[in-house]
Design an enzyme around this catalytic site. Structure first.
Site, PDB file in Angstrom:
ATOM      1  N   ASP A  28       0.828  -1.213   0.000  1.00 32.22           N
ATOM      2  CA  ASP A  28       0.000   0.000   0.000  1.00 32.22           C
ATOM      3  C   ASP A  28       0.862   1.263   0.000  1.00 32.22           C
ATOM      4  O   ASP A  28       1.973   1.257   0.534  1.00 32.22           O
ATOM      5  CB  ASP A  28      -0.905  -0.022   1.251  1.00 32.22           C
ATOM      6  CG  ASP A  28      -2.070   0.942   1.123  1.00 32.22           C
ATOM      7  OD1 ASP A  28      -2.305   1.467   0.023  1.00 32.22           O
ATOM      8  OD2 ASP A  28      -2.742   1.174   2.141  1.00 32.22           O
TER       9      ASP A  28
ATOM     10  N   ASN B 149     -10.503  -2.888  -6.781  1.00 30.87           N
ATOM     11  CA  ASN B 149      -9.677  -1.910  -7.520  1.00 30.87           C
ATOM     12  C   ASN B 149     -10.168  -1.668  -8.951  1.00 30.87           C
ATOM     13  O   ASN B 149      -9.765  -0.692  -9.591  1.00 30.87           O
ATOM     14  CB  ASN B 149      -8.201  -2.350  -7.575  1.00 30.87           C
ATOM     15  CG  ASN B 149      -7.467  -2.168  -6.270  1.00 30.87           C
ATOM     16  OD1 ASN B 149      -6.507  -2.883  -5.968  1.00 30.87           O
ATOM     17  ND2 ASN B 149      -7.891  -1.221  -5.449  1.00 30.87           N
TER      18      ASN B 149
ATOM     19  N   GLU C 185      -0.068 -13.388  11.956  1.00 30.62           N
ATOM     20  CA  GLU C 185       0.482 -12.252  12.694  1.00 30.62           C
ATOM     21  C   GLU C 185       0.576 -11.085  11.718  1.00 30.62           C
ATOM     22  O   GLU C 185       0.905 -11.284  10.542  1.00 30.62           O
ATOM     23  CB  GLU C 185       1.893 -12.586  13.203  1.00 30.62           C
ATOM     24  CG  GLU C 185       1.940 -13.741  14.173  1.00 30.62           C
ATOM     25  CD  GLU C 185       1.247 -13.426  15.499  1.00 30.62           C
ATOM     26  OE1 GLU C 185       1.229 -12.250  15.901  1.00 30.62           O
ATOM     27  OE2 GLU C 185       0.716 -14.369  16.111  1.00 30.62           O
TER      28      GLU C 185
ATOM     29  N   GLY D 110       0.291   5.314  -4.492  1.00 32.90           N
ATOM     30  CA  GLY D 110      -0.330   6.554  -4.964  1.00 32.90           C
ATOM     31  C   GLY D 110       0.188   7.739  -4.171  1.00 32.90           C
ATOM     32  O   GLY D 110       0.589   8.772  -4.739  1.00 32.90           O
TER      33      GLY D 110
ATOM     34  N   HIS E  68       3.198   3.160  -8.833  1.00 30.91           N
ATOM     35  CA  HIS E  68       3.063   1.707  -9.053  1.00 30.91           C
ATOM     36  C   HIS E  68       4.327   1.149  -9.716  1.00 30.91           C
ATOM     37  O   HIS E  68       4.775   0.049  -9.388  1.00 30.91           O
ATOM     38  CB  HIS E  68       1.827   1.409  -9.908  1.00 30.91           C
ATOM     39  CG  HIS E  68       0.528   1.810  -9.251  1.00 30.91           C
ATOM     40  ND1 HIS E  68       0.229   1.477  -7.947  1.00 30.91           N
ATOM     41  CD2 HIS E  68      -0.539   2.525  -9.703  1.00 30.91           C
ATOM     42  CE1 HIS E  68      -0.973   1.958  -7.628  1.00 30.91           C
ATOM     43  NE2 HIS E  68      -1.452   2.606  -8.683  1.00 30.91           N
TER      44      HIS E  68
HETATM   45  C1  FPP Z   1      -1.967   0.076  -3.420  1.00 29.04           C
HETATM   46  O1  FPP Z   1      -1.466   1.380  -3.310  1.00 29.04           O
HETATM   47  C2  FPP Z   1      -1.318  -0.600  -4.531  1.00 29.04           C
HETATM   48  C3  FPP Z   1      -1.945  -1.132  -5.615  1.00 29.04           C
HETATM   49  C4  FPP Z   1      -3.416  -1.082  -5.786  1.00 29.04           C
HETATM   50  C5  FPP Z   1      -1.181  -1.736  -6.702  1.00 29.04           C
HETATM   51  C6  FPP Z   1      -0.014  -2.592  -6.300  1.00 29.04           C
HETATM   52  C7  FPP Z   1       0.795  -2.817  -7.486  1.00 29.04           C
HETATM   53  C8  FPP Z   1       2.134  -2.796  -7.547  1.00 29.04           C
HETATM   54  C9  FPP Z   1       3.037  -2.679  -6.375  1.00 29.04           C
HETATM   55  C10 FPP Z   1       2.719  -2.858  -8.894  1.00 29.04           C
HETATM   56  C11 FPP Z   1       3.568  -3.984  -9.184  1.00 29.04           C
HETATM   57  C12 FPP Z   1       3.048  -5.311  -8.773  1.00 29.04           C
HETATM   58  C13 FPP Z   1       3.401  -6.435  -9.401  1.00 29.04           C
HETATM   59  C14 FPP Z   1       3.014  -7.744  -8.853  1.00 29.04           C
HETATM   60  C15 FPP Z   1       4.184  -6.387 -10.634  1.00 29.04           C
HETATM   61  P1  FPP Z   1      -2.457   2.591  -3.572  1.00 29.04           P
HETATM   62  O2  FPP Z   1      -2.445   2.895  -5.014  1.00 29.04           O
HETATM   63  O3  FPP Z   1      -3.794   2.269  -3.003  1.00 29.04           O
HETATM   64  O4  FPP Z   1      -1.747   3.729  -2.761  1.00 29.04           O
HETATM   65  P2  FPP Z   1      -2.464   4.927  -1.993  1.00 29.04           P
HETATM   66  O5  FPP Z   1      -3.238   4.300  -0.851  1.00 29.04           O
HETATM   67  O6  FPP Z   1      -1.318   5.749  -1.511  1.00 29.04           O
HETATM   68  O7  FPP Z   1      -3.337   5.630  -2.967  1.00 29.04           O
END
Ligand code: FPP
Length: 259
Positions: free
Chosen positions: A29, A77, A216, A32, A46
């Site tokens: 997380d 999502n 955990e 963004g 990302h």
């Molecule tokens: C959550 O952060 C993250 C995601 C919804 C996407 C996760 C994807 C990656 C780490 C890209 C690469 C992954 C692979 C397996 C190649 P958010 O966008 O919700 O962040 P925020 O809460 O700060 O808005």
């Protein structure tokens, strides 16, 4: 055993001397916010997060974990802005191409869990290609949850059990936790012993809902793109220092260990 070809800082991981979780889950997380705080588009966060994916995959492989599950894209999502969803799907496709060698060189088996039918034919083909060639790798399972929801996974299992009861005379007395677990996406994997979430949020967010009953949790304040070997070891140390009681008393657990 495959000879490892890794780019992580192994000395940092070597600092951890405690028990190695058989299965680690990660809720990645904060991509963004990481991007926004730098005046960038969210998708850049990302992409930065994908580099951390390599670090965590290699760290878990080096440590000797049996399985790592990464929460990459939840069923919920799909409701994000269209350009972000498209950007993420392209990023998954790129990841599969770019990381193919690391995955195969290090004896890792790739699995993608979730409703893959929504991903589109090109991405499905890329996923299935790498799943197929890595199928016999047995040093670690890298499970990526895409278009995944824990409740959806439970519902899917419940529907399959209902079908067996209706069409194949399944006896209701034969429905128990073990049988239910066998209908999950990866029944051969142990439940995650440790779940790490980044960006300081204390939420489960529909991740491995069935399997996390006794997991955990470790919450890191770092955004996912900033997560690194040092922070991973902090999480491991926190896990290693805990007494896991599974509903029993501390005295019972101590007696079990010493007997
Ligand atoms: C959550 O952060 C993250 C995601 C919804 C996407 C996760 C994807 C990656 C780490 C890209 C690469 C992954 C692979 C397996 C190649 P958010 O966008 O919700 O962040 P925020 O809460 O700060 O808005």
């Amino acid at each position: 055993m495959t000879e490892l070809k890794l780019s992580i800082d192994k000395d940092v991981i070597d600092e951890y001397q405690g028990p190695v979780p058989k299965h680690i889950g990660v809720i990645m997380d904060g991509n963004g916010r990481w991007a926004r705080e730098r005046g960038m588009m969210r998708i850049r966060g990302h992409h930065a997060g994908a580099k951390t994916v390599r670090t965590i995959v290699e760290s878990c492989r080096y440590l000797g974990c049996q399985a790592l599950t990464l929460y990459a894209f939840s069923a919920q999502n799909w409701g994000r802005p269209e350009d972000e969803v498209k950007g993420l799907m392209s990023l998954f496709d790129l990841y599969i191409k770019k990381e193919r060698k690391t995955i195969l060189d290090n004896g890792i088996q790739l699995r993608v869990i979730g409703k893959r039918a929504r991903l589109g034919p090109k991405l499905i083909k890329a996923i299935e290609g790498l799943e197929e060639v890595s199928r016999h790798n047995s040093d670690m399972v890298l499970q990526v949850a895409v278009s995944y929801g824990g409740r959806e996974e439970i519902l899917r299992a419940a529907k399959e059990i209902a079908r067996l009861a209706k069409e194949e005379d399944l006896d209701l007395d034969d429905i128990n936790e073990e049988m239910f677990s066998s209908k999950m996406y990866s029944p051969d994997l142990p439940d995650p012993e440790l779940i790490i979430r980044t960006s300081g949020e204390f939420r489960v967010s529909n991740f491995l809902t069935w399997q996390s009953a006794y997991s955990e949790f470790y919450v890191s304040d770092l955004y996912w793109p900033d997560f690194n070997e040092q922070e991973f070891v902090k999480g491991l140390n926190s896990f290693g220092g805990r007494e896991r009681r599974f509903g029993k008393t501390g005295e019972q657990v101590k007696n079990e260990v010493s007997s």
